[in-house]
Write an enzyme that holds these catalytic residues in place. Structure first.
Site: not given
Length: 307
Positions: A2-3, A52, A204, A297
């Site tokens: 989750p962002e 976050k 991301n 990432r």
């Protein structure tokens, strides 16, 4: 994972349905039994997200800090219609979530509504780390990276490690802090945007999309970026975060017509410029989108437009 927009939306659910109420706190799984005991039967006095991470405050000056991480999720159940209609920000959070009359709602990176049980509270399902229960609503947390009870001093220390969040605190001070952090380092901007001590909430998806929208090479050292460019990134992040909180989706393409907007809301493939589009043609120039690993990432970008 989750962002930032997802965590803000979860915090607003707590603000709408739990703040101001005594909360029975338990750990059905057992791993959080000691922490649950510290805040059990106390009134929740505040709920806020910073990037976050979420901080649920109680009337005994203790705070429950939760970081969902890769696998965490909240399951809400109960009566979502009898609480006050508008939160402290003047926003109808349930309507903005898109499910004004559900009795079960899972919130993490995605949100899923479902019919509820005829029995309240429902039995915990699976490994529930912590259960927060009021007279009409319940929230079950499973799989978080972090779940701990903090003193005021510990909260201050935790917040000091986090970069600015556009929705918390002074907008101008936050922007200036972000600009100063970027300007002092040779770390590539593609890594800085993911550093939660530099800016809170970007993951991301937002990282890739912000860089493309600015037509920025992700490998550019922070100190080499013009101040105007860095301020533009902050303003765009503020804009996209607000859209995400309102819609529940990371909508990063502007100027969509009604049909395209509906498609973007329904399918991730129609929602982004470059994220998760490896090998597909850039929507602007047609060059295949590139993916490379950056600090473990996946980083997506257009090698033509982002130079």
């Amino acid at each position: 994972m989750p962002e930032g927009h997802s965590v803000h939306r979860i915090a607003r659910q707590f603000e709408l349905h739990f703040v101001g109420k005594a909360v029975a706190v338990s750990s059905p799984q057992g791993r959080f039994a000691a922490g649950a005991k510290q805040i059990d039967a106390h009134v929740m006095t505040g709920a806020k997200a910073v990037g976050k991470q979420m901080f649920l405050e109680f009337d005994n000056a203790l705070t429950l800090r939760v970081h969902l991480g890769l696998y965490g999720a909240w399951d809400f159940a109960g009566d979502f219609t009898s609480s006050r209609a508008v939160d402290s920000r003047g926003e109808d959070s349930l309507r903005s979530i898109g499910a004004p009359r559900v009795s079960r709602l899972r919130m993490s990176e995605q949100e899923t509504a479902a019919p509820g049980s005829d029995v309240f509270p429902p039995e915990p399902v699976g490994a529930v780390r912590v259960r927060l229960l009021t007279d009409i609503t319940v929230a079950d947390l499973r799989g978080p990276t972090a779940c701990e009870v903090l003193t005021p001093e510990q909260v201050t220390a935790a917040l000091a490690k986090l970069g600015p969040d556009p929705l918390i605190g002074s907008p101008s001070a936050n922007e200036n802090r972000f600009v100063a952090s970027v300007a002092k380092t040779s770390t590539p901007i593609g890594l800085l945007l993911m550093d939660q001590s530099v800016v809170s909430g970007i993951g991301n998806v937002y990282r890739a999309e912000l860089l493309f929208r600015a037509r920025l090479d992700p490998h550019t050292p922070g100190k080499d970026l013009p101040e105007e460019t860095v301020r533009g990134l902050w303003k765009d992040w503020t804009k996209l975060l607000k859209i995400g909180v309102k819609t529940g989706q990371m909508l990063t393409m502007d100027g969509l017509g009604k049909r395209a907007q509906a498609a973007a809301l329904a399918r991730r493939e129609d929602r982004h410029w470059v994220y998760h589009r490896t090998g597909e043609p850039c929507r602007v120039c047609g060059t295949p989108i590139v993916m490379e690993l950056a600090a473990g990432r996946k980083l997506y970008f257009c090698p033509t437009d982002q130079v």
